[in-house]
Design a protein around this motif. Structure first.
Motif, PDB file in Angstrom:
ATOM      1  N   ASN A  40       0.805  -1.214   0.000  1.00  0.00           N
ATOM      2  CA  ASN A  40       0.000   0.000   0.000  1.00  0.00           C
ATOM      3  C   ASN A  40       0.839   1.265   0.000  1.00  0.00           C
ATOM      4  O   ASN A  40       0.302   2.358  -0.152  1.00  0.00           O
ATOM      5  CB  ASN A  40      -0.967  -0.006   1.183  1.00  0.00           C
ATOM      6  N   ILE A  41       2.154   1.138   0.168  1.00  0.00           N
ATOM      7  CA  ILE A  41       3.021   2.323   0.054  1.00  0.00           C
ATOM      8  C   ILE A  41       3.642   2.397  -1.337  1.00  0.00           C
ATOM      9  O   ILE A  41       3.655   3.459  -1.971  1.00  0.00           O
ATOM     10  CB  ILE A  41       4.116   2.302   1.137  1.00  0.00           C
ATOM     11  N   ARG A  99      -3.522   0.251  -5.034  1.00  0.00           N
ATOM     12  CA  ARG A  99      -3.526   0.333  -3.566  1.00  0.00           C
ATOM     13  C   ARG A  99      -4.956   0.211  -3.060  1.00  0.00           C
ATOM     14  O   ARG A  99      -5.872   0.823  -3.581  1.00  0.00           O
ATOM     15  CB  ARG A  99      -2.937   1.669  -3.107  1.00  0.00           C
ATOM     16  N   GLU A 107      -4.860   3.133   1.952  1.00  0.00           N
ATOM     17  CA  GLU A 107      -3.884   4.229   1.950  1.00  0.00           C
ATOM     18  C   GLU A 107      -3.204   4.387   3.298  1.00  0.00           C
ATOM     19  O   GLU A 107      -3.538   3.684   4.254  1.00  0.00           O
ATOM     20  CB  GLU A 107      -4.597   5.535   1.544  1.00  0.00           C
ATOM     21  N   TYR A 108      -2.300   5.354   3.405  1.00  0.00           N
ATOM     22  CA  TYR A 108      -1.351   5.476   4.508  1.00  0.00           C
ATOM     23  C   TYR A 108      -1.888   5.274   5.923  1.00  0.00           C
ATOM     24  O   TYR A 108      -1.290   4.499   6.650  1.00  0.00           O
ATOM     25  CB  TYR A 108      -0.596   6.807   4.435  1.00  0.00           C
TER      26      TYR A 108
END
Length: 184
Positions: free
Chosen positions: A74-75, A82, A85-86
């Motif tokens: 996901n990075i 993705r 997210e972060y």
């Protein structure tokens, strides 16, 4: 007056209501339940298997690898691929879900182990009570044998008694031979 009227007049109910009552000699029909039925023993065994797996190093390694892959994907994956997210909210949700299921399953497995330990402890206690009773019985029997042996003639005692008798006999013989020599 008809037979039905007579039966109504005699007890105040009709024959139809008598047959509609539940018979006591037949078991009741099972009621339908809204919840699904399950075997508690099978579910308990299943929860123990899961709890055993959750307590291994293999589970920690696999969980760590999955989290690392999740975060790395996901990075560094392309933007359209993705899926979390972060702040990794979905990962947090999945870990919370896993923990919310793991904790009760572990508690269930511990309760089952406690029940087994309780039964084992009870069996051990009963076995210890039997062993103590057997030991006390054997102790009483040995004490009775020792008391009985105190009254039993031992080899040394019999030997000493025989020696005394032999000496008495020798002395009597000697006296008899001395008397018979004097009489001659």
């Amino acid at each position: 007056m008809t037979g039905e009227d007579r039966s109504r007049a005699s007890n105040g109910s009709t024959a139809l209501t008598r047959t509609a009552r539940a018979r006591l000699d037949l078991p009741k029909a099972p009621r339908r339940r809204l919840l699904p039925e399950y075997d508690p023993e099978a579910f308990g065994r299943f929860s123990e298997r899961i709890a055993r797996f959750l307590g291994t190093g293999r589970f920690i390694v696999w969980m760590t690898l999955i989290i690392i892959l999740w975060v790395v994907w996901n990075i560094f994956a392309p933007e359209p691929l993705r899926f979390d997210e972060y702040p990794f909210i979905f990962l947090t949700l999945m870990l919370s879900l896993q923990a919310s299921y793991a904790a009760p399953l572990i508690l269930l497995a511990q309760n089952r182990q406690d029940d087994r330990d309780r039964v084992t402890h009870e069996q051990d206690r009963k076995q210890n009570e039997r062993s103590i009773a057997d030991t006390e019985y054997l102790t009483r029997e040995i004490a009775a044998l020792r008391m009985g042996l105190g009254e039993v003639a031992t080899r040394d005692w019999i030997r000493s008694e025989l020696e005394v008798l032999v000496k008495d006999l020798d002395e009597r013989r000697a006296l008899q031979t001395a008397e018979s020599d004097e009489d001659r």
